[in-house]
Design an enzyme around this catalytic site. Structure first.
Site, PDB file in Angstrom:
ATOM      1  N   LYS A  62      13.489  91.736  15.209  1.00 24.35           N
ATOM      2  CA  LYS A  62      13.127  91.211  13.948  1.00 24.35           C
ATOM      3  C   LYS A  62      14.027  92.034  13.020  1.00 24.35           C
ATOM      4  O   LYS A  62      13.210  92.483  12.041  1.00 24.35           O
ATOM      5  CB  LYS A  62      11.640  91.454  13.872  1.00 24.35           C
ATOM      6  CG  LYS A  62      10.943  90.173  14.843  1.00 24.35           C
ATOM      7  CD  LYS A  62       9.766  89.634  14.507  1.00 24.35           C
ATOM      8  CE  LYS A  62       9.032  88.800  15.652  1.00 24.35           C
ATOM      9  NZ  LYS A  62       8.848  89.278  16.752  1.00 24.35           N
ATOM     10  N   PRO A 166       7.405  80.859  19.976  1.00 22.61           N
ATOM     11  CA  PRO A 166       6.231  81.819  20.596  1.00 22.61           C
ATOM     12  C   PRO A 166       4.863  81.332  20.132  1.00 22.61           C
ATOM     13  O   PRO A 166       4.788  80.471  19.379  1.00 22.61           O
ATOM     14  CB  PRO A 166       6.403  83.217  20.064  1.00 22.61           C
ATOM     15  CG  PRO A 166       7.067  82.820  18.659  1.00 22.61           C
ATOM     16  CD  PRO A 166       7.649  81.376  18.690  1.00 22.61           C
ATOM     17  N   GLY A 172      -3.011  81.221  22.053  1.00 23.76           N
ATOM     18  CA  GLY A 172      -3.788  79.667  21.830  1.00 23.76           C
ATOM     19  C   GLY A 172      -2.879  78.349  21.701  1.00 23.76           C
ATOM     20  O   GLY A 172      -3.316  77.325  21.769  1.00 23.76           O
TER      21      GLY A 172
HETATM   22  O1  3DU Z   1       1.717  86.143  22.410  1.00 22.32           O
HETATM   23  P1  3DU Z   1       2.542  86.661  23.736  1.00 22.32           P
HETATM   24  O2  3DU Z   1       2.121  87.563  24.515  1.00 22.32           O
HETATM   25  O3  3DU Z   1       3.116  85.173  24.453  1.00 22.32           O
HETATM   26  O4  3DU Z   1       4.087  87.201  23.145  1.00 22.32           O
HETATM   27  C1  3DU Z   1       4.454  86.615  22.046  1.00 22.32           C
HETATM   28  C2  3DU Z   1       6.049  87.329  21.807  1.00 22.32           C
HETATM   29  O5  3DU Z   1       6.771  86.476  20.839  1.00 22.32           O
HETATM   30  C3  3DU Z   1       5.914  88.513  21.470  1.00 22.32           C
HETATM   31  O6  3DU Z   1       6.962  89.313  21.885  1.00 22.32           O
HETATM   32  C4  3DU Z   1       5.870  88.517  19.955  1.00 22.32           C
HETATM   33  O7  3DU Z   1       6.370  89.691  19.532  1.00 22.32           O
HETATM   34  C5  3DU Z   1       6.741  87.369  19.748  1.00 22.32           C
HETATM   35  N1  3DU Z   1       6.659  86.614  18.423  1.00 22.32           N
HETATM   36  C6  3DU Z   1       5.519  86.132  18.040  1.00 22.32           C
HETATM   37  O8  3DU Z   1       4.545  86.056  18.732  1.00 22.32           O
HETATM   38  C7  3DU Z   1       5.154  85.237  16.883  1.00 22.32           C
HETATM   39  C8  3DU Z   1       6.312  85.262  15.953  1.00 22.32           C
HETATM   40  O9  3DU Z   1       6.358  84.567  15.026  1.00 22.32           O
HETATM   41  C9  3DU Z   1       7.689  85.929  16.610  1.00 22.32           C
HETATM   42  C10 3DU Z   1       7.554  86.536  17.655  1.00 22.32           C
END
Ligand code: 3DU
Length: 213
Positions: A62, A166, A172
């Protein structure tokens, strides 16, 4: 990166052994691996090159700095074997363009973030961020699976650019809803790497994606 399973693994584990275990289990059921700060800080940036030998790697630092610093960060990341990078757009057009130039266009720009706090500051400017991604020549945007209606809105702005999304699983969101709304790929971390059977979890997600196509 392939466009087959339409699942990108968010590899937010913090040891090399966990990273290798999860990737070995799911490599045939995901199209790419997204690497973020937790893994880079835990095991070092050479993990980008190691993983890039197995699958396309998207580096999700990011990036959000002045153009020159953005350029330096992206050059170092691409030199380690990344296929694409993720940057923030709130830094402005010159900073995003610096990323796009340094990555040969392989940049995804964050728009509205998927967590509840994403509504606070990113949602009100998400349309502008999507427009910036397009005008700056980025490959695509990051848009929230937790709010599929926003994926549809943003799709109208970016046209044929790619959407990686993501928020499926632990946050959710649902895979088929995100794909149906216009996402090209879902990004999934915890629902895969925290599963007792990551391979089965990835296969189920790929099946859920198919329902939305
Ligand atoms: O919630 P999870 O464990 O499935 O991970 C989601 C990933 O995507 C994580 O690496 C996070 O840093 C990234 N991400 C978001 O979750 C939301 C965003 O808006 C951008 C990136």
């Amino acid at each position: 990166m392939e466009k087959d399973k339409r699942v990108i693994l968010a590899l937010d584990v913090t040891s090399r052994s966990d990273a290798l275990r999860v990737v070995e289990a799911v490599r045939d059921h995901v199209d790419a691996i997204k690497i973020n700060w937790p893994l880079i800080l835990a095991v070092g940036p050479d993990i980008i090159r190691d993983m890039s030998k197995i699958k396309a790697v998207i580096c999700d630092m990011k990036i959000a700095d002045i153009p020159n610093t953005n350029r330096l960060i992206v050059e170092q990341t691409m030199a380690k074997g990344a296929s694409a990078v993720i940057c923030h757009g709130f830094t402005g057009e010159d900073s995003v363009k610096a990323c796009v130039d340094a990555a040969g266009g392989q940049v995804f720009v964050v728009t509205e973030m998927s967590h509840p706090g994403g509504k606070q500051f990113t949602a009100p400017v998400a349309d502008k961020l999507a427009g910036l991604a397009k005008s700056a020549g980025a490959r695509g945007i990051v848009a929230p699976a937790t709010r599929p209606e926003r994926i549809s809105d943003l799709r109208k702005i970016i046209g044929g650019l790619e959407i990686i999304s993501p928020g499926v699983g632990a946050q959710g969101g649902n895979a088929s809803d995100a794909i149906r709304a216009g996402a090209d790929y879902i990004i999934v971390g915890r629902a895969i790497y925290e599963s007792p059977d990551p391979r089965d979890a990835a296969m189920r997600l790929a099946n859920e994606v198919k329902k939305g196509l």
